[in-house]
Design a protein around this motif. Structure first.
Motif, PDB file in Angstrom:
ATOM      1  N   TYR A 123      22.989  10.780  37.645  1.00 28.72           N
ATOM      2  CA  TYR A 123      22.777  11.779  36.600  1.00 28.72           C
ATOM      3  C   TYR A 123      21.801  11.325  35.528  1.00 28.72           C
ATOM      4  CZ  TYR A 123      26.236  14.630  38.857  1.00 28.72           C
ATOM      5  OH  TYR A 123      26.887  15.406  39.774  1.00 28.72           O
ATOM      6  N   PHE A 124      21.494  10.047  35.464  1.00 26.10           N
ATOM      7  CA  PHE A 124      20.398   9.603  34.594  1.00 26.10           C
ATOM      8  C   PHE A 124      19.086  10.168  35.123  1.00 26.10           C
ATOM      9  CE2 PHE A 124      23.122   6.079  32.905  1.00 26.10           C
ATOM     10  CZ  PHE A 124      22.948   6.381  31.562  1.00 26.10           C
ATOM     11  N   GLY A 125      18.881  10.063  36.445  1.00 23.62           N
ATOM     12  CA  GLY A 125      17.689  10.656  37.046  1.00 23.62           C
ATOM     13  C   GLY A 125      17.653  12.161  36.862  1.00 23.62           C
ATOM     14  N   TYR A 126      18.789  12.797  37.092  1.00 23.64           N
ATOM     15  CA  TYR A 126      18.940  14.244  36.927  1.00 23.64           C
ATOM     16  C   TYR A 126      18.592  14.651  35.494  1.00 23.64           C
ATOM     17  CZ  TYR A 126      21.381  18.620  38.383  1.00 23.64           C
ATOM     18  OH  TYR A 126      21.712  19.899  38.734  1.00 23.64           O
ATOM     19  N   LEU A 127      19.124  13.873  34.532  1.00 26.04           N
ATOM     20  CA  LEU A 127      18.948  14.174  33.111  1.00 26.04           C
ATOM     21  C   LEU A 127      17.499  14.015  32.666  1.00 26.04           C
ATOM     22  CD1 LEU A 127      20.215  14.668  30.271  1.00 26.04           C
ATOM     23  CD2 LEU A 127      20.617  12.213  30.150  1.00 26.04           C
ATOM     24  N   VAL A 128      16.907  12.881  32.999  1.00 28.70           N
ATOM     25  CA  VAL A 128      15.550  12.569  32.538  1.00 28.70           C
ATOM     26  C   VAL A 128      14.539  13.572  33.077  1.00 28.70           C
ATOM     27  CG1 VAL A 128      13.683  10.875  32.743  1.00 28.70           C
ATOM     28  CG2 VAL A 128      15.990  10.115  32.181  1.00 28.70           C
TER      29      VAL A 128
ATOM     30  N   ALA B 237      31.733  18.757  33.463  1.00 31.54           N
ATOM     31  CA  ALA B 237      31.176  17.659  34.238  1.00 31.54           C
ATOM     32  C   ALA B 237      31.888  16.328  34.041  1.00 31.54           C
ATOM     33  CB  ALA B 237      29.689  17.494  33.905  1.00 31.54           C
ATOM     34  N   ILE B 238      32.576  16.135  32.924  1.00 30.88           N
ATOM     35  CA  ILE B 238      33.322  14.878  32.748  1.00 30.88           C
ATOM     36  C   ILE B 238      34.381  14.738  33.844  1.00 30.88           C
ATOM     37  CG2 ILE B 238      34.957  13.661  31.243  1.00 30.88           C
ATOM     38  CD1 ILE B 238      33.257  14.614  28.853  1.00 30.88           C
ATOM     39  N   PRO B 239      35.232  15.755  34.087  1.00 32.18           N
ATOM     40  CA  PRO B 239      36.145  15.655  35.230  1.00 32.18           C
ATOM     41  C   PRO B 239      35.403  15.638  36.569  1.00 32.18           C
ATOM     42  CG  PRO B 239      36.883  17.356  33.700  1.00 32.18           C
ATOM     43  CD  PRO B 239      35.501  16.965  33.277  1.00 32.18           C
ATOM     44  N   ASN B 240      34.326  16.419  36.662  1.00 30.02           N
ATOM     45  CA  ASN B 240      33.576  16.492  37.928  1.00 30.02           C
ATOM     46  C   ASN B 240      32.998  15.140  38.308  1.00 30.02           C
ATOM     47  OD1 ASN B 240      32.188  18.251  40.069  1.00 30.02           O
ATOM     48  ND2 ASN B 240      30.444  17.252  39.104  1.00 30.02           N
ATOM     49  N   GLY B 241      32.423  14.445  37.318  1.00 28.24           N
ATOM     50  CA  GLY B 241      31.856  13.126  37.598  1.00 28.24           C
ATOM     51  C   GLY B 241      32.906  12.146  38.069  1.00 28.24           C
ATOM     52  N   GLY B 242      34.110  12.264  37.495  1.00 23.04           N
ATOM     53  CA  GLY B 242      35.204  11.399  37.924  1.00 23.04           C
ATOM     54  C   GLY B 242      35.675  11.725  39.323  1.00 23.04           C
ATOM     55  N   PHE B 243      35.916  13.016  39.607  1.00 25.61           N
ATOM     56  CA  PHE B 243      36.414  13.411  40.929  1.00 25.61           C
ATOM     57  C   PHE B 243      35.398  13.127  42.031  1.00 25.61           C
ATOM     58  CE2 PHE B 243      39.758  15.665  38.719  1.00 25.61           C
ATOM     59  CZ  PHE B 243      40.794  15.701  39.637  1.00 25.61           C
ATOM     60  N   THR B 244      34.119  13.369  41.748  1.00 24.59           N
ATOM     61  CA  THR B 244      33.078  13.176  42.758  1.00 24.59           C
ATOM     62  C   THR B 244      33.031  11.735  43.240  1.00 24.59           C
ATOM     63  OG1 THR B 244      31.754  14.970  41.809  1.00 24.59           O
ATOM     64  CG2 THR B 244      30.615  13.414  43.218  1.00 24.59           C
ATOM     65  N   ASN B 245      33.209  10.788  42.327  1.00 22.83           N
ATOM     66  CA  ASN B 245      33.054   9.381  42.677  1.00 22.83           C
ATOM     67  C   ASN B 245      34.372   8.627  42.868  1.00 22.83           C
ATOM     68  OD1 ASN B 245      29.967   8.802  42.342  1.00 22.83           O
ATOM     69  ND2 ASN B 245      30.525  10.102  40.609  1.00 22.83           N
ATOM     70  N   PHE B 246      35.445   9.129  42.245  1.00 22.61           N
ATOM     71  CA  PHE B 246      36.704   8.396  42.311  1.00 22.61           C
ATOM     72  C   PHE B 246      37.825   9.195  42.974  1.00 22.61           C
ATOM     73  CE2 PHE B 246      34.469   5.936  39.172  1.00 22.61           C
ATOM     74  CZ  PHE B 246      34.959   4.639  39.331  1.00 22.61           C
ATOM     75  N   GLY B 247      37.502  10.407  43.475  1.00 26.83           N
ATOM     76  CA  GLY B 247      38.536  11.233  44.081  1.00 26.83           C
ATOM     77  C   GLY B 247      39.243  10.539  45.226  1.00 26.83           C
TER      78      GLY B 247
ATOM     79  N   VAL C  20      21.501  19.529  31.102  1.00 32.13           N
ATOM     80  CA  VAL C  20      21.536  18.254  30.370  1.00 32.13           C
ATOM     81  C   VAL C  20      22.983  17.947  29.971  1.00 32.13           C
ATOM     82  CG1 VAL C  20      20.909  17.143  28.188  1.00 32.13           C
ATOM     83  CG2 VAL C  20      19.155  18.240  29.574  1.00 32.13           C
ATOM     84  N   GLY C  21      23.713  18.982  29.502  1.00 29.07           N
ATOM     85  CA  GLY C  21      25.134  18.788  29.216  1.00 29.07           C
ATOM     86  C   GLY C  21      25.912  18.402  30.461  1.00 29.07           C
ATOM     87  N   TYR C  22      25.582  19.067  31.567  1.00 29.49           N
ATOM     88  CA  TYR C  22      26.220  18.774  32.858  1.00 29.49           C
ATOM     89  C   TYR C  22      25.952  17.329  33.272  1.00 29.49           C
ATOM     90  CZ  TYR C  22      27.233  19.420  37.879  1.00 29.49           C
ATOM     91  OH  TYR C  22      27.731  19.313  39.153  1.00 29.49           O
ATOM     92  N   CYS C  23      24.709  16.894  33.110  1.00 25.40           N
ATOM     93  CA  CYS C  23      24.362  15.503  33.443  1.00 25.40           C
ATOM     94  C   CYS C  23      25.088  14.516  32.540  1.00 25.40           C
ATOM     95  CB  CYS C  23      22.859  15.280  33.287  1.00 25.40           C
ATOM     96  SG  CYS C  23      21.852  16.188  34.434  1.00 25.40           S
ATOM     97  N   THR C  24      25.102  14.813  31.254  1.00 21.39           N
ATOM     98  CA  THR C  24      25.755  13.919  30.290  1.00 21.39           C
ATOM     99  C   THR C  24      27.226  13.736  30.643  1.00 21.39           C
ATOM    100  OG1 THR C  24      24.222  14.689  28.575  1.00 21.39           O
ATOM    101  CG2 THR C  24      26.213  13.528  27.841  1.00 21.39           C
ATOM    102  N   GLY C  25      27.892  14.860  30.958  1.00 17.97           N
ATOM    103  CA  GLY C  25      29.300  14.787  31.350  1.00 17.97           C
ATOM    104  C   GLY C  25      29.510  13.979  32.606  1.00 17.97           C
ATOM    105  N   ASN C  26      28.612  14.154  33.580  1.00 21.44           N
ATOM    106  CA  ASN C  26      28.736  13.404  34.830  1.00 21.44           C
ATOM    107  C   ASN C  26      28.427  11.915  34.659  1.00 21.44           C
ATOM    108  OD1 ASN C  26      29.409  15.000  37.376  1.00 21.44           O
ATOM    109  ND2 ASN C  26      27.959  16.377  36.386  1.00 21.44           N
TER     110      ASN C  26
END
Length: 528
Positions: free
Chosen positions: A123-128, A319-329, A441-447
């Protein structure tokens, strides 16, 4: 029938103005009194791409039976490609979750902290790259830009299998994020081009919800490799996951390139009558197909519009929950719930099924029970997810905690609703691009934040991460309530302005395709 010449500019001018040098170069097409009291002169270089076809649809009436057939044709030709790309996008993002319990972390000597950054680095790449991606989508043909990004993203995905250390893998994730950053803004723009406002929530729920098919397919591929191939081959099974998903992505990118038109009037599957209907339908939306000119006035309006920040903060809250579930689900299912590696991979499938079924079901209930007021439906659904997060946080029975875990996937209907709200309630091509960017950008930040809430010291329960999910969904509910109230107030204000003018108010010429923002256009009404 469809002509791009400008010989008819003189006939198009229905307004008496003092012609100055700039008006000789770019004739005025319309003069508008906006919601904030500004008088706006719309010149031909300000107009939407659809404006050059305006003569073809003057006094044009739609036949409801023919329009219904056209809608089916659009659905069958455009929706499956968006669905396939969306499924592939989520499948590609969740490969980390599968690979993490298939030996990837051990083979790359990846610490728990480094693995947390695997999720965030994407999401750093996505954000930038969000601004460049959105600007390229405005400046160049939409379909070709999207398809090129998809093909490059597939190639990068396959490169993950060649990584031999954490640094190389993290680099691949950043590059993958850059090119996947084209996806969501493209889908939102396509939705606003092809479907009426009243149709957009259902279509967005379908293409956003069908990411669940990507979850099911990705989990199935990983499970098959884990059970039938194992991890003792020279070429590890987790690497095969990236190779297979990369090949699928490249194939879909090529299909998208040859299949999806850049604008509806160039669609290979529409006849001349169909194209007239598409234009008339777009006219009723008070939005056209876009304008390649970047307008500083629309940028300023987007930055000053409180809705822009509501979308930003909602994107972060989801995206905060999404980032967690995507990688740690899978890790949660394996460590916290006690499922075996193979069973943990399979347990990702119910969530995918929920993604597929619930969003369209919510859209149907919204249409028949709530008079198509999507924001009301979104508030109710998010409240249900908050209850689910309470089950995950505060109960001890495995069944109730698993119910809470799976409730996360119901929130897909709300995020789909937010995408459709941007599509239908943000007008003006530059403004839509900017608001899209803020949301993502908000979505990326949360992820980026999400994986960091999984503190290794709290394993396997990760209580801090679960609490962050609860707070995030509660905040998202409040934000959607705020949007509902603000949009309702703006509609009332516009109606009042028109009523006060009485007979003095006349619909401005060619206003539908003038590329005006939702605030500038007095004919624009927000969908609730």
């Amino acid at each position: 029938m469809f002509k791009s010449d400008s010989d008819g500019d003189t006939e198009k001018q229905n307004i008496d103005v003092n012609v100055e040098s700039i008006d000789e170069l770019h004739p005025i097409l319309s003069t508008v009194l906006s919601l904030n009291g500004k008088v706006i002169h719309v010149h031909d270089d300000d107009a939407d791409m659809a404006m050059k076809y305006i003569d073809d649809i003057n006094n044009f009436e739609l036949d409801p039976a023919y329009e219904k057939k056209l809608l089916r044709k659009i659905d069958w030709h455009i929706l499956p490609i968006i669905v396939a790309l969306m499924s592939c996008q989520l499948m590609d993002k969740t490969t980390n979750s599968y690979a993490s319990i298939m030996g990837m972390r051990q083979e790359l000597n990846m610490s728990a902290k480094e693995y947390s950054w695997v999720g965030s680095s994407f999401y750093f790449g996505y954000l930038v790259f969000q601004y460049p991606a959105n600007r390229l989508l405005q400046r160049f043909p939409l379909s070709k830009t999207l398809s090129t990004a998809v093909i490059i993203w597939g190639i990068i995905l396959m490169c993950h299998a060649a990584c031999t250390n954490s640094a190389g893998f993290l680099t691949c994730r950043v590059l993958l994020g850059i090119f996947e950053g084209f996806m969501n803004p493209s889908y939102i723009l396509l939705t606003s081009q092809w479907w009426r406002k009243s149709e957009q929530f259902m279509r967005t729920c379908i293409w956003w919800g069908m990411q669940g098919f990507g979850t099911i397919l990705g989990a199935g591929i990983a499970y098959g490799l884990q059970v039938h191939r194992g991890g003792h081959h020279e070429f590890a099974s987790w690497k095969c996951v990236y190779i297979i998903t990369g090949c699928i992505t490249i194939f879909l990118g090529i299909i998208s390139l040859v299949h999806i038109p850049d604008v509806p009037t160039k669609a290979w599957f529409l006849n001349e009558k169909d194209k007239l209907y598409v234009l008339e339908r777009a006219k009723e939306n008070q939005q056209g197909f876009g304008n390649q000119k970047f307008k500083m006035s629309q940028l300023k309006e987007a930055i000053l519009d409180p809705c822009t920040y509501a979308f930003f903060f909602y994107g972060m809250s989801y995206a905060i929950p999404n980032g967690g579930f995507t990688n740690f689900g899978s890790i949660l299912l394996n460590g916290d719930f006690g499922f075996s590696t193979a069973d943990a991979l399979l347990m990702n499938m119910p969530g995918g099924g929920i993604d597929i079924i619930i969003p369209p079901m919510v859209a149907l209930i919204n249409y028949y029970c709530f008079n198509n007021q999507r924001l009301i439906s979104m508030i109710i659904v998010n409240c249900i997810v908050v209850v689910g997060m309470c089950l995950l946080n505060f109960t001890h029975h495995k069944g109730s905690r698993l119910t809470g875990y799976l409730s996360f996937y119901i929130a897909t209907a709300v995020s789909a609703g937010v995408c459709s709200t941007i599509s239908s309630n943000v007008a003006g091509n530059t403004k839509k691009i900017v608001v899209n960017m803020f949301y993502l950008v908000g979505y990326c930040t949360g992820n980026i934040i999400g994986p960091q809430t999984f503190n290794a010291n709290q394993a396997p329960g990760y209580s801090g991460a679960k609490a962050a999910m609860l707070v995030s969904f509660a905040a998202g509910t409040i934000i959607v309530m705020y949007l509902y109230g603000l949009y309702k107030w703006r509609n009332i204000k516009k109606d009042k302005m028109v009523a006060e003018l009485g007979e003095k108010y006349k619909v401005p010429d060619n206003i539908a395709f003038a590329d005006l923002t939702d605030i500038e256009n007095p004919e624009f009404r927000y969908s609730l």
